[in-house]
Structure formats: C-alpha cells, structure tokens
Motif scaffolding. Sequence first.
Motif, PDB file in Angstrom:
ATOM      1  N   THR A 126      10.192  11.526  -8.104  1.00  0.00           N
ATOM      2  CA  THR A 126       9.673  10.591  -9.108  1.00  0.00           C
ATOM      3  C   THR A 126      10.138   9.162  -8.815  1.00  0.00           C
ATOM      4  O   THR A 126      10.923   8.929  -7.898  1.00  0.00           O
ATOM      5  CB  THR A 126      10.158  10.982 -10.507  1.00  0.00           C
ATOM      6  OG1 THR A 126      11.568  10.722 -10.593  1.00  0.00           O
ATOM      7  CG2 THR A 126       9.902  12.457 -10.806  1.00  0.00           C
ATOM      8  N   MET A 146      -0.862  14.794  -9.893  1.00  0.00           N
ATOM      9  CA  MET A 146      -0.288  14.249  -8.661  1.00  0.00           C
ATOM     10  C   MET A 146      -1.298  14.282  -7.514  1.00  0.00           C
ATOM     11  O   MET A 146      -1.355  13.354  -6.702  1.00  0.00           O
ATOM     12  CB  MET A 146       0.963  15.046  -8.268  1.00  0.00           C
ATOM     13  CG  MET A 146       2.149  14.817  -9.174  1.00  0.00           C
ATOM     14  SD  MET A 146       2.747  13.111  -9.053  1.00  0.00           S
ATOM     15  CE  MET A 146       3.752  13.022 -10.541  1.00  0.00           C
ATOM     16  N   GLY A 177      -4.235  13.476  -5.576  1.00  0.00           N
ATOM     17  CA  GLY A 177      -5.180  12.362  -5.680  1.00  0.00           C
ATOM     18  C   GLY A 177      -4.588  11.099  -6.282  1.00  0.00           C
ATOM     19  O   GLY A 177      -5.313  10.137  -6.496  1.00  0.00           O
ATOM     20  N   SER A 178      -3.282  11.099  -6.564  1.00  0.00           N
ATOM     21  CA  SER A 178      -2.701   9.897  -7.188  1.00  0.00           C
ATOM     22  C   SER A 178      -2.224   8.900  -6.134  1.00  0.00           C
ATOM     23  O   SER A 178      -1.638   7.875  -6.465  1.00  0.00           O
ATOM     24  CB  SER A 178      -1.580  10.272  -8.154  1.00  0.00           C
ATOM     25  OG  SER A 178      -0.507  10.885  -7.478  1.00  0.00           O
ATOM     26  N   THR A 202       1.077   6.877  -6.030  1.00  0.00           N
ATOM     27  CA  THR A 202       1.411   5.897  -7.073  1.00  0.00           C
ATOM     28  C   THR A 202       2.164   6.504  -8.253  1.00  0.00           C
ATOM     29  O   THR A 202       2.627   5.778  -9.122  1.00  0.00           O
ATOM     30  CB  THR A 202       0.140   5.214  -7.624  1.00  0.00           C
ATOM     31  OG1 THR A 202      -0.631   6.191  -8.332  1.00  0.00           O
ATOM     32  CG2 THR A 202      -0.704   4.605  -6.520  1.00  0.00           C
ATOM     33  N   LEU A 203       2.267   7.828  -8.307  1.00  0.00           N
ATOM     34  CA  LEU A 203       2.975   8.479  -9.425  1.00  0.00           C
ATOM     35  C   LEU A 203       4.188   9.271  -8.961  1.00  0.00           C
ATOM     36  O   LEU A 203       4.997   9.715  -9.796  1.00  0.00           O
ATOM     37  CB  LEU A 203       2.029   9.421 -10.194  1.00  0.00           C
ATOM     38  CG  LEU A 203       0.841   8.772 -10.893  1.00  0.00           C
ATOM     39  CD1 LEU A 203      -0.012   9.838 -11.570  1.00  0.00           C
ATOM     40  CD2 LEU A 203       1.303   7.727 -11.906  1.00  0.00           C
ATOM     41  N   LYS A 220       0.462   5.336 -15.354  1.00  0.00           N
ATOM     42  CA  LYS A 220       1.210   4.711 -14.257  1.00  0.00           C
ATOM     43  C   LYS A 220       2.424   3.959 -14.799  1.00  0.00           C
ATOM     44  O   LYS A 220       3.542   4.107 -14.296  1.00  0.00           O
ATOM     45  CB  LYS A 220       0.279   3.768 -13.492  1.00  0.00           C
ATOM     46  CG  LYS A 220       0.950   2.803 -12.531  1.00  0.00           C
ATOM     47  CD  LYS A 220       1.493   3.483 -11.290  1.00  0.00           C
ATOM     48  CE  LYS A 220       1.995   2.433 -10.271  1.00  0.00           C
ATOM     49  NZ  LYS A 220       2.704   3.092  -9.153  1.00  0.00           N
ATOM     50  N   LEU A 269       5.156   6.387 -16.016  1.00  0.00           N
ATOM     51  CA  LEU A 269       5.865   7.191 -15.006  1.00  0.00           C
ATOM     52  C   LEU A 269       6.534   6.324 -13.944  1.00  0.00           C
ATOM     53  O   LEU A 269       7.395   6.805 -13.211  1.00  0.00           O
ATOM     54  CB  LEU A 269       4.906   8.183 -14.336  1.00  0.00           C
ATOM     55  CG  LEU A 269       4.277   9.240 -15.245  1.00  0.00           C
ATOM     56  CD1 LEU A 269       3.465  10.240 -14.416  1.00  0.00           C
ATOM     57  CD2 LEU A 269       5.346   9.981 -16.054  1.00  0.00           C
ATOM     58  N   ILE A 279      -5.444   1.738  -6.169  1.00  0.00           N
ATOM     59  CA  ILE A 279      -6.297   2.402  -7.178  1.00  0.00           C
ATOM     60  C   ILE A 279      -6.792   1.432  -8.245  1.00  0.00           C
ATOM     61  O   ILE A 279      -7.976   1.364  -8.529  1.00  0.00           O
ATOM     62  CB  ILE A 279      -5.618   3.612  -7.856  1.00  0.00           C
ATOM     63  CG1 ILE A 279      -5.083   4.610  -6.806  1.00  0.00           C
ATOM     64  CG2 ILE A 279      -6.595   4.319  -8.799  1.00  0.00           C
ATOM     65  CD1 ILE A 279      -4.453   5.866  -7.401  1.00  0.00           C
TER      66      ILE A 279
END
Lengths: 474, 474
Positions: B185, B210, B212-213, B216-217, B457, B460, B471
Amino acid sequence: MNAPTALSHLVPEFHPRAVPQALLDALAARFGARCSTAMAVREQHGRDESSFEVPPPAAVVFAESTQDVADAVALAAKHDVPVIPFGVGSSLEGHLLAVQGGISIDVSRMNKVLSVNADDLTVTVQAGVLRKQLNEEVKSTGLFFPIDPGADASIGGMTATRASGTNAVRYGTMRENVLALEVVTASGEVIRTGTRAKKSSAGYDLTRLMVGSEGTLGIVTEITLRLYPIPEAISAAICSFPSIEAAVRTVIQVIQLGVPIARVELIDVNTVRMVNAHSKLGLREEPMLLMEFHGSPSGVKEQAEVVQEIAAEFGGNAFEWATTPEERTRLWTARHNAYFAAIQSRPGCRAISTDTCVPISRLADCLLDSVAEADESKLPYFLVGHVGDGNFHFGYLLDPNDPKEREVAEELNHKLVARALSLGGTCTGEHGVGLHKMGFLVDEAGAGAVDMMRTIKRALDPKNILNPGKIFSL
Amino acid sequence: MNAPTALSHLVPEFHPRAVPQALLDALAARFGARCSTAMAVREQHGRDESSFEVPPPAAVVFAESTQDVADAVALAAKHDVPVIPFGVGSSLEGHLLAVQGGISIDVSRMNKVLSVNADDLTVTVQAGVLRKQLNEEVKSTGLFFPIDPGADASIGGMTATRASGTNAVRYGTMRENVLALEVVTASGEVIRTGTRAKKSSAGYDLTRLMVGSEGTLGIVTEITLRLYPIPEAISAAICSFPSIEAAVRTVIQVIQLGVPIARVELIDVNTVRMVNAHSKLGLREEPMLLMEFHGSPSGVKEQAEVVQEIAAEFGGNAFEWATTPEERTRLWTARHNAYFAAIQSRPGCRAISTDTCVPISRLADCLLDSVAEADESKLPYFLVGHVGDGNFHFGYLLDPNDPKEREVAEELNHKLVARALSLGGTCTGEHGVGLHKMGFLVDEAGAGAVDMMRTIKRALDPKNILNPGKIFSL
C-alpha cells in the motif's frame, strides 16, 4: 419502536440512530403514499431470511425510479439517517436489518427490463427485476441469464451480495456477469460504471467494487448483465454414491479434467431423506450428485460419458438421465425443494446456513471433517453444495427457543470456517458477510485488507448512511 | 535531469517533484548496489512503448522481495516522493513515465513461480514473472495461462493494466483470471486480497479494484491466477474475405451463436501486405481472420464446421487449417509479426495505437467508418483486432519529426473513440488509460464516476505517491 428481542444481543453494530420527524415529513411531502410508516410495512422490511431480529426501519419508501432513490438518499443524507435498499427480502445474512435505524428504500416497483440487446448478449434491467421474471422476459430471444441463487431474488440484491448458485461452475457469478451499473451515491448523485463492451481497461473497476458491497457504497438502480444462448442441448442426471467422499472425489476429478459441466450439486443423505418425505420422490437414500450438461448434442453426450466413467470409478450408480424440460424439472425437484423439505422436517425450526468455499482440491478435506463434527453434535442438519465451485452449505436446523442449540450451531460454523480458511478458502462463497460473518471477514482478509475496505467506505460514505453496520465495524 | 523534449507539451500532469538527497541516501543505505542512479539505468526505466518523453526517474530500486518493495515505498512515502513500479516496460500508454518525478521500483528480479496448485488450476507468482516464462514453468502439469497481450509482459504489469489479448474471447481477461493478490500500500504495508477459492462474497472486491488500477492504488507483488487444462485438441485456421465487413459480419454471427471460439483475430489488407513483405508468407492479400478452436477432437471439429459455414455465407475462402503446433505457429506468424512488420514498413516511424472496444453488434459500424477515415487521411496504418471481443487496434505509423502527422493520428483516434463511446463502447479494451486517454475516460465514465475514482485514490494514497499523474488528474 419494538424493544430488541432476546436475540438482539447477538447483533453486532446495533446502535440505532434517531430518525427526526423532519425527515419523515420531508419524505411524506416528496413521496406521498409511497412513503409508509405503517408498522406492518416497516416490519416486513425490517427482517430477512437471517435469524437476527432488530426493530424495523422508521419508514419505507417505495421507489419507482432512479430519481426516487436519489431523492430519498439525498433527504436521508441531509439528516444523517441510514438508508437500506430492499429488493425481496431474501438475504440470509441480515443485510436488510436496520441495525442503526433509518429508512428502507424498496426498489421492487423498479421492475422493468429496460433493454434487451440480444445481438450483444446483454440486457439492462432495473434493480427490482426478479431473476425468474428476467428469464421469462428474455426467453423469446433464445437467451438466458444463468445466475440462480435458490430464492427468486432481485437482480439488485444479487448484485449487492455477489450472488451465484448452481450454474456458477460454468457461467461464473455476478462478479463475472455484471457489465455495467447505475448507482446512487451517498450524496444522492447518480453515476454510471462500466459500459456494454465485453471488456475494458478504462480506470478503476467501480462495477466490481459495487458488486458485493452489500448496499454500503451505493444503491444499485440499474444493472447491465451478460446473457447466454440457451444451449442447443441440455441433459441432466442424478447419480447416487456409496459415500459423500466418493461423490466429492468424482466432482474434483471432473473439474480438474476441465469438463465444462454446467451444474454439479451435492445432496447428502439427510437431505435425500427429507426431500423423499416432503416430495415423495422415492430417491435412493444415499449421497447424490445432480448434474447438468449444456452444449451441442454431441458435446453434451461426450461430457456425460466422461463424467459417467469417472463416477463409476468411485462407485457411482443408479444414474438417471433426463433430456426433456419436464424430466429435468423432476430430477431437480430434490435440489429445489431441499430447503423447504429440511425446514418442514423439524416443525418450528430455523435454519442457520453456512457458506464456505474452498479450492476444489481441498473440498473433501473440508467437507468430510465438518460432516463428522455435525454428525457428532446430534443437531439435525442438511447439506447441499455447489461442489463444482468448492462451495457448500450446511443448514443446521435449530429450535429458535433453545439457546443451547444455537450455540452448538455457531460452534460448528466457527470450526467449519476456521477449517475452510486454513485450506485457502473463504467464509462466504455467495451469501455475503452481512451481520453474521464480520469476525470471519477479519480472519479471512486480515486486518490490513479490512482497513482498506473501511478507508474506502469512509471516503465514499463519510456520514455512514449507506446500510451501516454491515460487513465490518467502523 | 534532461530537459523535456519537444513532445512533452503533450504530457498531461507533468509536474516533477523534487527528490531529496536524503531519500537517495536512505535508499542507497537500504539497497546498496540494488539502487541505481546511473543515467542509463534511469533512462531505461523512464520510457515505455508509448510516444511520450519526459525526464527519467531519479533512481531505480531493483526489488528482490515484497519486503524490498514495502521498504522502498515506506522510504519514498516519508519524503512524499512518487514510486512507479516497473516490470518489462511494455506499456503502450506511458504508465511507466515519471511525469511527477520519483523513483522506479523494478520488480523484474521478483521472477519466481511460487506455487503451482495443479489440482486447483491455480498458480501463485511474483509480479516480475513473464507470461511466457509462466507457461513454460507450468507446462509439465498439463495446464496453461491463456492471457496473452502481444508483448512478453510481466504478470504484475498485466495485472496493473487489466490486460487481455487474443484468448480473451474464450478465457476472459486479467479481470476474470486473477484470484488473489499481495499488494504493497501507499504507506508501505503489505496486504492480501482474495483467496484461492474460485468465488467469494467476502467484503469489497479489492482484488478487482487493484486489477487495472495502473499502479496508482498499490504495488502488486504477488498474483494468484487461474490456469486451464491444455485443450485435448487445438485447431487453427486462416480465412480470407472479400472485405473487412464480410470478415466482421462472420465474427459477429459466430459470437452471437455462442460458438466457444478460443481466438478470432482480424488482420486488414494493409497488415497482410506488411507481414508478407516482412516474413515472406505469401498470404492472399485480402482481409483475413485467424481463428483457433479448443476442446475435444469432436468439439473442435464441430466448432470449425459451424464457423466455416458462416464464413462461406460471407464469401470467406482460402481456408487453411493447422492442427500440429508447428503448423499453428506458422499460421499465427502473421498475427505475431504484425506490429514489427508494420513498424519496418515505414523506417523510422512510431506507431500510435488505438484500443477501442464496442459491443459486438456495433463492431462493423465502428470499424468501417474508422477505416474510411483512416484511408482518407493518407497516413499509413495497420489494423488488427481481437474482434470476437469487439476490440481492435489501429496502429497509425507516423514520422515522429512531423507534428502534422501526429495531429492527424490524434484526430483519427479522437473520432474513433467518440464513435466507440456513442456505440456503448470503451476507449480502452486492454491497454489502460495511462497518460494518453485521461480525457477520454471522463467522456466515457462521466464526471461523477471519475470523481468517485479520485475519492478512492485520495483515500488510499493521501500523499499521491503511487504512480501519480496517471488515469485522471487530481
């Protein structure tokens, strides 16, 4: 309000909040007779198929459109009052209970199939459409929607709990079959997630985040689903086995070989006896697999031959086949009536249902030890399972007035869940966490992952009004 | 640092942040020679297959374990410095570019297949494992992993972009095939999402959030994937058509009939010419479908017959079949070499690739109008598509030194995306949003859904250190 009953000490997160008269007045002004505070209506919306009891919601709004839902949420948000979406009330885990008070938003009148795109194998429906209604309405296109939890649930509710059922072994669950959503957010805004394209890499997968969020991140108002061509040939079979182990080992081998079986359900001997008593089926009183094969005529024949061969190795016998819809329905009666037959086998009882799911190779280990424990407890139970997915349900049949029996059932469930988790499985394959499995979720996902869920919940619902007190404590 | 090049005015969210020497010192102390600030290493980690150019990251950490990743993130977090995970650098959308500065965390040394659970059809790998390596390592079990983007990408990168490829029409994408993750994280904690159970309703679907993120996460460090039995029979075919429309209409009908085709790829006549020139294949210079059928010998035969019949209706001819692995490889050469053949057809060019995906019934509408526009533009291009999913890629071949050509390509892409969205599709079927499609994402998902992504976003990753500037803008 009713006083909490004797059971309510078991309800986690039971902190009813006040519902101000000003909100009730505003709802009455906006919705007129479609907002009810009649006790009978509230009570009907304040319980589900779980064994929890808490006071009902303060009012019920009968939404007829997305705008109705959005307005009801916006009004509730203004007063920091919880909102709980309601489809048909078939949750098994207390999802619909107003543990923190609030109002129920009934979407059952939002029951339109909005558009069938047969050429794309998709359909868009309102949240209150029921799964049997959906299949009825798309039948003429030659397509069907395969997800079938036992109850005739609403598509909105099935989305919220990430439901699955008997066909999931071949067609997947709501996770795989929801393409797009319309959702009302905590502030009463309306957003859309996903598109009708079969796949996408466009940003965060809000669709999958909403699916299975149990009404705690948004209220689903429209759902776009995948449909499938009704198979050219369908063939069903039942087969009896000398033991549960023999039945389960057959299933494991079928799955490991990659046979695209459409359904494979286990029914234990207790349940066979119960359905025989209930429906006069005259089935051989042994553990049984119910199976279904979908495909071309030759494909179905080929699958059936492979499975019959594997079953024979494990002592499976008394194969009975059905290819016409009527014959198939008769064979499936045993499965469909299992729950009611079980309940009627012990008048006045309530069932507590387990829902573990494990990797297929661990299914025998998980099941057999839990069967031994259940037998030893002397508590009556039934056992059915979507065993092709490694998912099965014990239904412990307990006397609701005997706290000792509940204790025994909870103890059995705890042992079962601990076993499933130790084998790499999950505490809930398809029913959801709701009220009953909050502790198990932490055991399963770990504190870090549950904290991430809490962080998301707090960010998307800062006032904690969307079905609060479910999945985890805040 | 390098000065931004002429292209960098096109890079959105270009706000490099300072990387304090204290962080570089701390990384050097923790990682020794496994932290590099050599310009060659930084530059190699500061670009991908996109056409963007920005200054490289300030340092590269070569992680060898999850703990390495966690420690690198924790140190970066302490200094509010961005971290960008790096697999093999095959992103097409600028995912790896340090648009806000920061450090690159290279996971390519985390390349172990941790456990193959053949009986459960699952495998757990470290993020740096490459897809071809994975298939090599599981081959002896009789299983395979079907997801195949063109590049030999890392499984971590494929997870981050929700990748798919030619087999997705039958086996789904990373969305359907990732069961569980280990993720670092934003604060450097390690969490696990999902289990090895095939399905679950246990809380929010963090796994799918998660996937496909795009980094960024969280940074994905371990992935548990579904595997599939290698089909008993595999048969491949190529078929030429008098027009793209005829080829596409064949595909639409195959999908609508529910034929479980494993691969169906379109190659336009430009591309056929390019691969003929590149690989001396002597293919008939017409639009072409490449297909593959998986199943039992009789099932494969049956599928092939149905498809051949449909193709014949649309004028498909010159069917060529292959059943041995060697023959199949030869047939698929045209598809595998398309990109390189295209690039070599115009020396010095760069390709800008489109990635729209539409519901299958709209595929012909979307494709044919865009082909007409591309032809009219006179810009050289190739066109290939995973048409069974409604997904296709134009590759516009432009002279990187001619801003006019880039303008024309961007204009064509804009028109194509607008068309795809108006037909219910997505701007990106499999490449991700990255830098290039931020504007399209808002058009597609709407401001409300993108705001929800932003809210997640911010919650987290409150310091915005995880691959920032991708994105969406914050």
